[in-house]
Design a protein around this motif. Structure first.
Motif, mmCIF file in Angstrom:
data_model
loop_
_atom_site.group_PDB
_atom_site.id
_atom_site.type_symbol
_atom_site.label_atom_id
_atom_site.label_comp_id
_atom_site.label_asym_id
_atom_site.label_seq_id
_atom_site.Cartn_x
_atom_site.Cartn_y
_atom_site.Cartn_z
ATOM 1 N N TYR A 216 -9.009 -12.840 3.973
ATOM 2 C CA TYR A 216 -8.792 -11.525 3.367
ATOM 3 C C TYR A 216 -10.036 -10.657 3.432
ATOM 4 N N ILE A 217 -9.792 -9.336 3.475
ATOM 5 C CA ILE A 217 -10.909 -8.386 3.437
ATOM 6 C C ILE A 217 -11.527 -8.438 2.036
ATOM 7 N N ASP A 218 -12.864 -8.534 1.999
ATOM 8 C CA ASP A 218 -13.536 -8.572 0.696
ATOM 9 C C ASP A 218 -14.286 -7.254 0.503
ATOM 10 N N GLU A 219 -15.559 -7.240 0.851
ATOM 11 C CA GLU A 219 -16.388 -6.056 0.591
ATOM 12 C C GLU A 219 -16.784 -5.379 1.907
ATOM 13 N N ALA A 220 -16.859 -4.056 1.888
ATOM 14 C CA ALA A 220 -17.282 -3.312 3.088
ATOM 15 C C ALA A 220 -18.753 -2.948 2.926
ATOM 16 N N GLY A 221 -19.631 -3.928 3.120
ATOM 17 C CA GLY A 221 -21.063 -3.714 2.931
ATOM 18 C C GLY A 221 -21.316 -3.284 1.494
ATOM 19 N N PRO A 222 -22.010 -2.157 1.291
ATOM 20 C CA PRO A 222 -22.310 -1.729 -0.079
ATOM 21 C C PRO A 222 -21.198 -0.856 -0.656
ATOM 22 N N ALA A 223 -19.961 -1.170 -0.318
ATOM 23 C CA ALA A 223 -18.834 -0.325 -0.746
ATOM 24 C C ALA A 223 -17.552 -1.141 -0.751
ATOM 25 N N ASN A 224 -16.527 -0.628 -1.414
ATOM 26 C CA ASN A 224 -15.197 -1.253 -1.384
ATOM 27 C C ASN A 224 -14.440 -0.743 -0.160
ATOM 28 N N PHE A 225 -13.433 -1.502 0.223
ATOM 29 C CA PHE A 225 -12.599 -1.136 1.372
ATOM 30 C C PHE A 225 -11.273 -0.569 0.870
ATOM 31 N N PHE A 226 -10.724 0.401 1.583
ATOM 32 C CA PHE A 226 -9.326 0.800 1.327
ATOM 33 C C PHE A 226 -8.629 1.087 2.652
ATOM 34 N N GLY A 227 -7.324 0.857 2.642
ATOM 35 C CA GLY A 227 -6.504 1.172 3.808
ATOM 36 C C GLY A 227 -5.330 2.015 3.343
ATOM 37 N N ILE A 228 -4.808 2.816 4.276
ATOM 38 C CA ILE A 228 -3.701 3.697 3.905
ATOM 39 C C ILE A 228 -2.556 3.517 4.899
ATOM 40 N N LYS A 229 -1.361 3.312 4.362
ATOM 41 C CA LYS A 229 -0.164 3.325 5.225
ATOM 42 C C LYS A 229 1.047 3.636 4.355
ATOM 43 N N ASN A 230 2.050 4.213 4.949
ATOM 44 C CA ASN A 230 3.309 4.517 4.247
ATOM 45 C C ASN A 230 3.071 5.182 2.890
ATOM 46 N N ASN A 231 2.223 6.147 2.857
ATOM 47 C CA ASN A 231 1.905 6.862 1.619
ATOM 48 C C ASN A 231 1.419 5.933 0.505
ATOM 49 N N THR A 232 0.734 4.837 0.898
ATOM 50 C CA THR A 232 0.228 3.877 -0.090
ATOM 51 C C THR A 232 -1.274 3.654 0.108
#
Ligand code: PLP
Ligand code: COI
Length: 339
Positions: A216-232
């Motif tokens: 699973y995706i954990d941390e994006a370096g010194p930041a959190n990760f987000f993804g966008i699809k289907n208006n979510t």
């Protein structure tokens, strides 16, 4: 401060005039003190130097369009600092003391708050360290809480332009039952080798996977990760990532603009399905991601192919900046004015 090139500021240390300090001795916090020194004198056996009793925070102050200076989510940063304090057996900083220290540090350096429209802000860095001497591995009896500030530009040199990131499996930033969810120096020390290598290999940062399963995706370096699809708006739920205050705010904004929000495990393969991806944090704000490369498999995930930021990331960014700069209504009480 007309001599400062606000637009050219990097995200880095910048000397300002004052910082504030407070000492915890004999089981209680003393009075807030103002210092004009950039240095701290401490015992060579201080626990922060040997056993990592160190926690920090990061928030920003902005000059709004109306000329007023606003600090974003000061109290949430205070709460998180106290979770870090508890995690490392350090005394909590009372909310009132935290607030007073931040406001004082910003006010005393008000001339360093970048003007509106320069693409810069004043970064506020609170620090809590064990200063008491120990040689056995145990918590100190004495502590220092301090706040310094400095004007900064974008964390990633790309600013609000898409960045490239690299998935790594041969390093972990934090263990599942370790300190990943609090903001302590050790996590950053553990991330240095992987992030420097990512830089050397041409990436803005690396993406760590969950340490246990590497699924699973954990941390994006010194930041959190987000993804966008289907208006979510989808962002990892993990015991080893820092609960980002920016991410928390973006989830609220996403709901407000009619999106669904999901906070759950994000399998690496799901990267294939996102329409947009980004890294979010105080320093990173929203850094849209245009490309993610899996360092082991060589697999490439591509977003914003034409080099443009995705429309939803842009909407989220504008709303967040709008609140921070007083252009949009602060209906959630996220702003503290510096008066
Ligand atoms: N994750 C890590 C490891 C961070 O250092 C930061 C920065 O503070 C964040 C996430 C983002 O958190 P926030 O939005 O509260 O700044
Ligand atoms: C922040 O976003 O405030 C951070 O702490 C990131 C980094 C500078 C450590």
């Amino acid at each position: 401060m007309s001599s400062i090139d606000w637009k050219g500021l990097p995200f880095g240390y910048f000397k300002t005039d004052y910082n504030v300090r407070c000492y915890y001795i004999d089981g209680k916090w003393g009075e807030l003190e103002v210092s004009d020194s950039e240095y701290i004198t401490m015992h060579m056996a201080a626990t922060c130097l040997h056993y990592g009793q160190e926690a920090f925070e990061g928030m920003k102050a902005f000059t709004g369009k109306d000329g007023k200076v606003r600090i974003f989510r000061l109290d949430e940063n205070g709460k998180r600092m106290n979770r870090s304090a508890v995690g490392l057996m350090m005394p909590e900083v009372p909310a009132e003391l935290f607030r007073k220290a931040i406001l004082k540090a910003v006010k005393m350096n008000i001339k360093y708050v970048p003007p509106y429209g320069e693409g810069a802000s004043l970064y506020v860095r609170p620090l809590l360290i064990g200063t008491g001497a120990q040689v056995g591995v145990k918590p100190a009896k004495e502590y220092m809480f301090m706040v310094f500030v400095g004007p900064v530009g974008p964390y990633f040199k790309e600013g609000f332009n898409p960045v490239k990131m690299q998935i790594v499996r041969d390093y972990d930033r934090a263990a599942p039952l370790g300190t990943g969810s609090i903001k302590v120096g050790g996590n950053y020390a553990a991330s240095l080798r992987a992030s420097e290598r990512a830089h050397d290999e041409g990436y803005a940062s690396c993406i760590f996977l969950d340490a246990k399963e590497k699924k699973y995706i954990d941390e994006a370096g010194p930041a959190n990760f987000f993804g966008i699809k289907n208006n979510t708006y989808i962002t990892p739920d993990s015991v080893s990532i820092l609960p980002s205050i920016t991410n928390m705010s973006l989830r609220t904004i996403a709901e407000e603009i009619g999106m669904k929000v999901e906070r759950r495990h994000v399998p690496v393969e799901e990267l294939e399905t996102f329409e947009e991806c980004g890294a979010c944090g105080t320093a990173a704000v929203i850094s849209p991601i245009c490309k993610i490369v899996d360092r082991d498999s060589g697999k490439v995930y591509q977003y914003c192919k034409d080099g443009h930021v995705g429309p939803i990331s842009e909407k989220l960014y504008n709303r967040l900046k709008g609140i921070q700069e007083g252009i949009e209504e602060d209906k959630y009480g996220w702003i503290t004015f510096v008066e």
